[in-house]
Design an enzyme around this catalytic site. Structure first.
Site, PDB file in Angstrom:
ATOM      1  N   TYR A  65       0.829  -1.206   0.000  1.00 29.56           N
ATOM      2  CA  TYR A  65       0.000   0.000   0.000  1.00 29.56           C
ATOM      3  C   TYR A  65       0.864   1.257   0.000  1.00 29.56           C
ATOM      4  O   TYR A  65       1.819   1.381   0.780  1.00 29.56           O
ATOM      5  CB  TYR A  65      -0.915  -0.007   1.225  1.00 29.56           C
ATOM      6  CG  TYR A  65      -1.624   1.310   1.479  1.00 29.56           C
ATOM      7  CD1 TYR A  65      -2.610   1.762   0.607  1.00 29.56           C
ATOM      8  CD2 TYR A  65      -1.304   2.082   2.589  1.00 29.56           C
ATOM      9  CE1 TYR A  65      -3.261   2.964   0.838  1.00 29.56           C
ATOM     10  CE2 TYR A  65      -1.953   3.284   2.833  1.00 29.56           C
ATOM     11  CZ  TYR A  65      -2.928   3.722   1.949  1.00 29.56           C
ATOM     12  OH  TYR A  65      -3.561   4.909   2.176  1.00 29.56           O
ATOM     13  N   HIS A  72      -2.455  16.466  -1.395  1.00 30.44           N
ATOM     14  CA  HIS A  72      -3.897  16.522  -1.146  1.00 30.44           C
ATOM     15  C   HIS A  72      -4.224  16.656   0.335  1.00 30.44           C
ATOM     16  O   HIS A  72      -5.358  16.971   0.710  1.00 30.44           O
ATOM     17  CB  HIS A  72      -4.585  15.284  -1.736  1.00 30.44           C
ATOM     18  CG  HIS A  72      -4.404  14.028  -0.935  1.00 30.44           C
ATOM     19  ND1 HIS A  72      -3.228  13.319  -0.934  1.00 30.44           N
ATOM     20  CD2 HIS A  72      -5.248  13.349  -0.117  1.00 30.44           C
ATOM     21  CE1 HIS A  72      -3.357  12.255  -0.153  1.00 30.44           C
ATOM     22  NE2 HIS A  72      -4.580  12.254   0.351  1.00 30.44           N
ATOM     23  N   ASN A 127     -13.979   9.397   4.107  1.00 24.91           N
ATOM     24  CA  ASN A 127     -13.082   8.764   3.139  1.00 24.91           C
ATOM     25  C   ASN A 127     -13.792   7.641   2.376  1.00 24.91           C
ATOM     26  O   ASN A 127     -13.278   6.531   2.241  1.00 24.91           O
ATOM     27  CB  ASN A 127     -11.849   8.244   3.883  1.00 24.91           C
ATOM     28  CG  ASN A 127     -10.660   7.994   2.973  1.00 24.91           C
ATOM     29  OD1 ASN A 127     -10.065   6.925   3.016  1.00 24.91           O
ATOM     30  ND2 ASN A 127     -10.294   8.945   2.149  1.00 24.91           N
ATOM     31  N   ASN A 176     -14.066   4.171   3.701  1.00 26.82           N
ATOM     32  CA  ASN A 176     -12.843   3.438   4.015  1.00 26.82           C
ATOM     33  C   ASN A 176     -12.557   3.600   5.507  1.00 26.82           C
ATOM     34  O   ASN A 176     -12.269   2.632   6.203  1.00 26.82           O
ATOM     35  CB  ASN A 176     -11.685   3.984   3.170  1.00 26.82           C
ATOM     36  CG  ASN A 176     -10.340   3.443   3.598  1.00 26.82           C
ATOM     37  OD1 ASN A 176     -10.149   2.245   3.705  1.00 26.82           O
ATOM     38  ND2 ASN A 176      -9.387   4.341   3.854  1.00 26.82           N
ATOM     39  N   GLN A 177     -12.647   4.818   5.992  1.00 31.48           N
ATOM     40  CA  GLN A 177     -12.545   5.092   7.422  1.00 31.48           C
ATOM     41  C   GLN A 177     -13.976   5.205   7.961  1.00 31.48           C
ATOM     42  O   GLN A 177     -14.493   6.289   8.188  1.00 31.48           O
ATOM     43  CB  GLN A 177     -11.758   6.382   7.661  1.00 31.48           C
ATOM     44  CG  GLN A 177     -10.326   6.313   7.177  1.00 31.48           C
ATOM     45  CD  GLN A 177      -9.542   7.579   7.477  1.00 31.48           C
ATOM     46  OE1 GLN A 177      -9.852   8.319   8.411  1.00 31.48           O
ATOM     47  NE2 GLN A 177      -8.522   7.838   6.669  1.00 31.48           N
TER      48      GLN A 177
END
Length: 496
Positions: free
Chosen positions: A56, A84, A408, A411-412
């Site tokens: 990752y 970002h 997110n 995802n979170q």
């Protein structure tokens, strides 16, 4: 350069005292054992990438975009990681918090499980010999997947981008690096991700808050004893048989320390049979705080010994493990407990000052401890301010560690908000320190307007220290600086 003996060794466990010391220039040592394990981790990452095993952040996008390819060039992948995340807002963090956070991050990377370049650890260590501080905005972290946004600002500043401080002056980061004699960090994608993918800010702020609250906790034990002696209270509320029957370890230990401070006290015999709870129940309250602080001690100690990153690399086992070691829930819960303790200790200090200024309960001392009531106002302004401080503590004590909001692209989907909990606890700790300073000024003033000389030698010594540093309030004057002086004096003179 700092003195040779003033060092922090990355091969040794990190301690809260190291975080305090990191606020000023200090030598951070990267010895051969540290360099070896960092280089071994980096070499293993190279091998894994040559085998085209999935890692990752090395070649992928980030967060919810992990399913998309990242940029091919290493320098571009670094920018892909950091750019970002430049979305923080609000005032800059306190400098001691920022430098402590970077120290925690440096220690974690130095364990060799993050696959970073050795020159990254060297560059971070070099920063600590200077007064360089990245400008990090307060708001933007949810304390999961690391303190991404705050640590991205730190990483960018160390690359010479964004803003930083040097010698307390804010300036472009590139200029600050140049004046400090530091070389901008060169990062690839893995280096950049490892710098941001840990809850080092959460850990640092919690540890610094704990250190401050522990100092105030010690101060309140001593100030409670001084209050009891000035008023001529009977120390029976600290009797060992009484506290032994209560059975709570913290209360037993606190009462033992308070009995030692009050050794030699001679009660006046004119006080009520039972004192108000702010005196009579002080060992139970302060003891419960001690038990809770011991829990926070354990969490902070574990966090300071924790590798907080994702993924982690274990060369000896040929393992690349993707997981959630960047999830700051332990510190979130600990900081919430710390906030509750701080609020109740603040309640105690404010109530003790209120007792002290009230002629109906203070043994006949003048109202507001004014040397000439009406013509003077003594502690009236300080007592008003302490009410405001306590109101702020109560408002801030709402738990943060369970206020999860998904983000997110889910995802979170569960987050701990540890960063908010930790920074809130840090702010609250300062208010508690000022409440202790306020009570100390009141006790010093009580001695001026008619309270007896303490009969316990420990209490007399504390009062003499306060008298030497703080003039009597006669006539009235602004007391804001005196409160800060008293707060600093308590921190400096009472043993850790």
């Amino acid at each position: 350069m700092p003195a040779v003996e003033d060092t922090i060794d990355l091969s040794a466990p990190l301690r809260s005292a190291d975080l305090r010391r990191a606020a000023a220039p200090v030598s951070v040592v990267v010895d051969a054992s540290v360099r070896d394990r960092v280089e071994r981790g980096r070499g293993f990452l190279r091998d894994v990438r040559e085998e085209e095993r999935p890692v990752y952040g090395a070649t992928t996008g980030f967060g919810a975009l992990v399913g998309f390819a990242g940029r091919e060039e290493e320098a571009d992948q670094c920018d892909n990681t950091l750019a970002h995340l430049g979305a923080g807002q609000g005032p800059d963090l306190a400098h001691d918090v920022s430098r402590a956070a970077i120290l925690v991050r440096t220690w974690s990377l130095a364990q060799g499980a993050s696959g970073v370049s050795a020159h990254v650890v060297d560059g971070l260590a070099a920063m600590f010999t200077t007064t360089f501080v990245p400008a990090i905005p307060r708001y933007g972290s949810v304390g999961a997947s690391g303190d991404l946004i705050p640590l991205a600002y730190a990483a960018q500043a160390l690359r010479g981008r964004g803003q930083a401080y040097l010698g307390g002056s804010r300036m472009p980061a590139a200029e600050a690096l140049r004046h400090a004699g530091l070389t901008p960090l060169r990062l690839d994608g893995r280096d950049a991700l490892a710098l941001v993918n840990g809850t080092s800010l959460t850990t640092a702020a919690t540890a610094l808050a704990l250190d401050s609250v522990r100092s105030s906790h010690r101060a309140l034990q001593a100030l409670t004893c001084l209050l009891a002696d000035l008023l001529g209270c009977d120390p029976g509320f600290l009797h060992p048989r009484l506290l032994g029957a209560y059975g709570h370890p913290g209360a037993i230990d606190v009462a033992d320390g308070m009995r030692k401070t009050l050794a030699g006290i001679l009660p006046t015999g004119t006080r009520p049979l039972q004192e108000p709870y702010s005196i009579r129940c002080s060992p139970q309250l302060l003891g419960a705080a001690e038990d809770a602080l011991r829990y926070v001690d354990g969490v902070v100690a574990a966090d300071l010994s924790s590798v907080s990153d994702n993924p982690l690399f274990f060369p000896d086992d040929d393992l690349v493990v993707h997981g959630g070691n960047f999830f700051g829930q332990p510190a979130a819960f600990a900081a919430d407990v710390l906030a509750m303790v701080t609020a109740q200790l603040g309640n105690l200090a404010e109530r003790q000052l209120d007792l002290l200024v009230d002629p109906a309960r203070n043994g006949g001392l003048p109202p507001m401890l004014a040397a000439g009531p009406g013509r003077q106002h003594g502690m009236q302004g300080v007592q008003l301010a302490t009410t405001a401080f306590v109101a702020e503590l109560r408002r801030a004590a709402v738990p943060a560690g369970m206020q999860s909001l998904p983000t997110n692209l889910h995802n979170q989907d569960v987050v701990p908000f540890g960063t908010q909990a930790a920074l809130r606890a840090y702010d609250m700790a300062e208010l508690l320190r000022l409440l202790c300073g306020s009570l100390a000024v009141g006790l010093r003033q009580a001695a001026h307007v008619g309270a007896r000389r303490p009969t316990a030698s420990g209490c007399a010594a504390l009062l003499d220290t306060l008298i030497e540093a703080i003039p009597a309030v006669d006539p009235d004057r602004p007391l804001d600086a005196d409160v800060r002086t008293a707060a600093g004096l308590l921190t400096a003179t009472l043993p850790r």
